[in-house]
Scaffold this active site. Structure first.
Site, short mmCIF file in Angstrom:
data_model
loop_
_atom_site.label_atom_id
_atom_site.label_comp_id
_atom_site.label_asym_id
_atom_site.label_seq_id
_atom_site.Cartn_x
_atom_site.Cartn_y
_atom_site.Cartn_z
N LYS A 214 0.86 -1.19 0.00
CA LYS A 214 0.00 0.00 0.00
C LYS A 214 0.90 1.24 0.00
O LYS A 214 1.04 1.94 1.01
CB LYS A 214 -0.98 -0.02 1.18
CG LYS A 214 -2.20 0.85 0.92
CD LYS A 214 -3.37 0.50 1.79
CE LYS A 214 -4.51 1.48 1.71
NZ LYS A 214 -5.10 1.68 0.39
N LEU B 255 -4.02 -5.07 -4.49
CA LEU B 255 -3.94 -4.76 -3.06
C LEU B 255 -4.84 -5.74 -2.30
O LEU B 255 -6.01 -5.92 -2.66
CB LEU B 255 -4.41 -3.33 -2.80
CG LEU B 255 -4.21 -2.92 -1.34
CD1 LEU B 255 -2.77 -2.51 -1.10
CD2 LEU B 255 -5.15 -1.81 -0.94
N1 PDD Z 1 -7.87 2.48 -1.43
N2 PDD Z 1 -7.16 -1.65 -4.34
C1 PDD Z 1 -6.61 -0.44 -4.39
C2 PDD Z 1 -5.66 -0.14 -5.48
C3 PDD Z 1 -6.93 0.51 -3.40
O1 PDD Z 1 -6.35 1.73 -3.43
C4 PDD Z 1 -7.87 0.20 -2.38
C5 PDD Z 1 -8.26 1.17 -1.30
C6 PDD Z 1 -8.43 -1.09 -2.38
C7 PDD Z 1 -9.42 -1.53 -1.31
O2 PDD Z 1 -8.77 -1.81 -0.09
P1 PDD Z 1 -9.51 -1.66 1.31
O3 PDD Z 1 -10.73 -2.51 1.24
O4 PDD Z 1 -8.53 -2.15 2.29
O5 PDD Z 1 -9.86 -0.20 1.48
C8 PDD Z 1 -8.05 -1.99 -3.36
C9 PDD Z 1 -8.01 3.42 -0.37
C10 PDD Z 1 -9.37 3.47 0.25
C11 PDD Z 1 -7.47 4.76 -0.79
O6 PDD Z 1 -6.47 4.75 -1.50
O7 PDD Z 1 -8.00 5.81 -0.39
#
Ligand code: PDD
Length: 287
Positions: free
Chosen positions: A147, A203
């Site tokens: 991330k 991710l």
């Molecule tokens: N983004 N894939 C990508 C590329 C993401 O950036 C995100 C979340 C997810 C979903 O992950 P999660 O369920 O853990 O939020 C998948 C966050 C919310 C952001 O960049 O603001």
């Protein structure tokens, strides 16, 4: 932005006073990772899962975690407590910190920069009857499981969606649909809920894992399997998921209706299970 304080390197202070060095490697190289964690009724949603992913991201970029899990918990709880009664989305970022010189290689000694802020978050609009998405070539690097704040590809991909009057881009790599520019992907095909398996090409979303958990608990047929582009296009339902957007039913894909062009029955069922789960969190019955 609210008037509540943000956290920077050990102190809570107004956003306007939160400053970092221009030599910070997060600024110069995007040498930095982040998390986004919802808080409902003051309770941080799936916090242990987020802290685990934070640790995984740090390990992947060869950084020590600057804080213990209990230090993170205490700091984040204090941050959230500043906006009582308000659902929030907490953003936290850890950079490798400022270095004396700009040098790509990792300096031996730097002190991590730790930043966190919280913004009000609202329940998804119940009148929204689905979103539009477009498909795009996945131009990102091959470590999408980290991330990282290095999000330039995601920014450009998301902007292309906006330019096409869509909300999200679904990214295609080697003939398979991987995820959205800021969300994970699910489809419903022949009665089965399918999401791509975890790999370095996507991710590992916390919302994704929760949906799989809820599907398992409630006997919904589900699988972690590659989704080919033709499967995406012929799916009865397409969803995109994230911590802040929860479950978004995609009802138009590349200008064509998905299924009958309305959020499908499996979405309705999962959305209800998700809301029940959130309710239990709010009441402190579940973490
Ligand atoms: N983004 N894939 C990508 C590329 C993401 O950036 C995100 C979340 C997810 C979903 O992950 P999660 O369920 O853990 O939020 C998948 C966050 C919310 C952001 O960049 O603001």
């Amino acid at each position: 932005m609210t008037s509540s304080n943000v956290y920077l390197n050990g102190s809570f202070l107004p956003l306007s006073q939160a400053q970092i060095s221009v030599m910070d490697r997060g600024f110069l190289f995007g040498d930095s990772i982040y998390e986004v964690i919802p808080a409902y009724s003051g309770r941080l949603f799936r916090l242990p899962h987020h802290l685990q992913r934070l640790n995984n991201s740090l390990q992947a970029i060869r950084m020590q975690n600057p804080m213990s899990d209990s230090e993170w918990t205490s700091m984040l709880e204090q941050l959230v407590a500043q906006q009582p009664g308000q659902d929030q989305s907490v953003y936290l970022q850890v950079t490798r910190g400022p270095a004396e010189q700009r040098d790509h290689t990792i300096p031996e000694k730097t002190k991590a920069t730790v930043f966190a802020m919280s913004s009000p978050m609202h329940d998804p609009d119940p009148t929204v009857v689905g979103i539009s998405a477009i498909t795009l070539d996945d131009i990102r690097w091959r470590l999408c499981n980290i991330k990282a704040t290095t999000l330039l590809a995601n920014v450009l991909l998301k902007q292309e969606a906006k330019d096409a009057a869509a909300v999200e881009s679904i990214l295609i790599r080697d003939g398979n649909a991987m995820e959205g520019a800021a969300s994970n992907l699910f489809i419903v095909l022949a009665g089965e809920l399918i999401t791509p398996p975890k790999s370095n090409y996507l991710l590992p979303g916390i919302t994704r894992d929760l949906i799989l958990e809820l599907a398992e608990k409630n006997g919904l047929p589900h699988a972690e399997r590659d989704i080919t582009e033709p499967q995406l296009r012929s799916a009865d339902e397409v969803w995109l998921t994230s911590s802040t957007k929860e479950i978004m039913p995609v009802t138009r894909l590349d200008q064509h209706p998905v299924g009958n062009g309305k959020p499908g029955p499996v979405y309705q069922q999962m959305s209800a299970l998700y809301s029940e789960y959130k309710e239990r969190i709010k009441q402190g019955l579940e973490q």
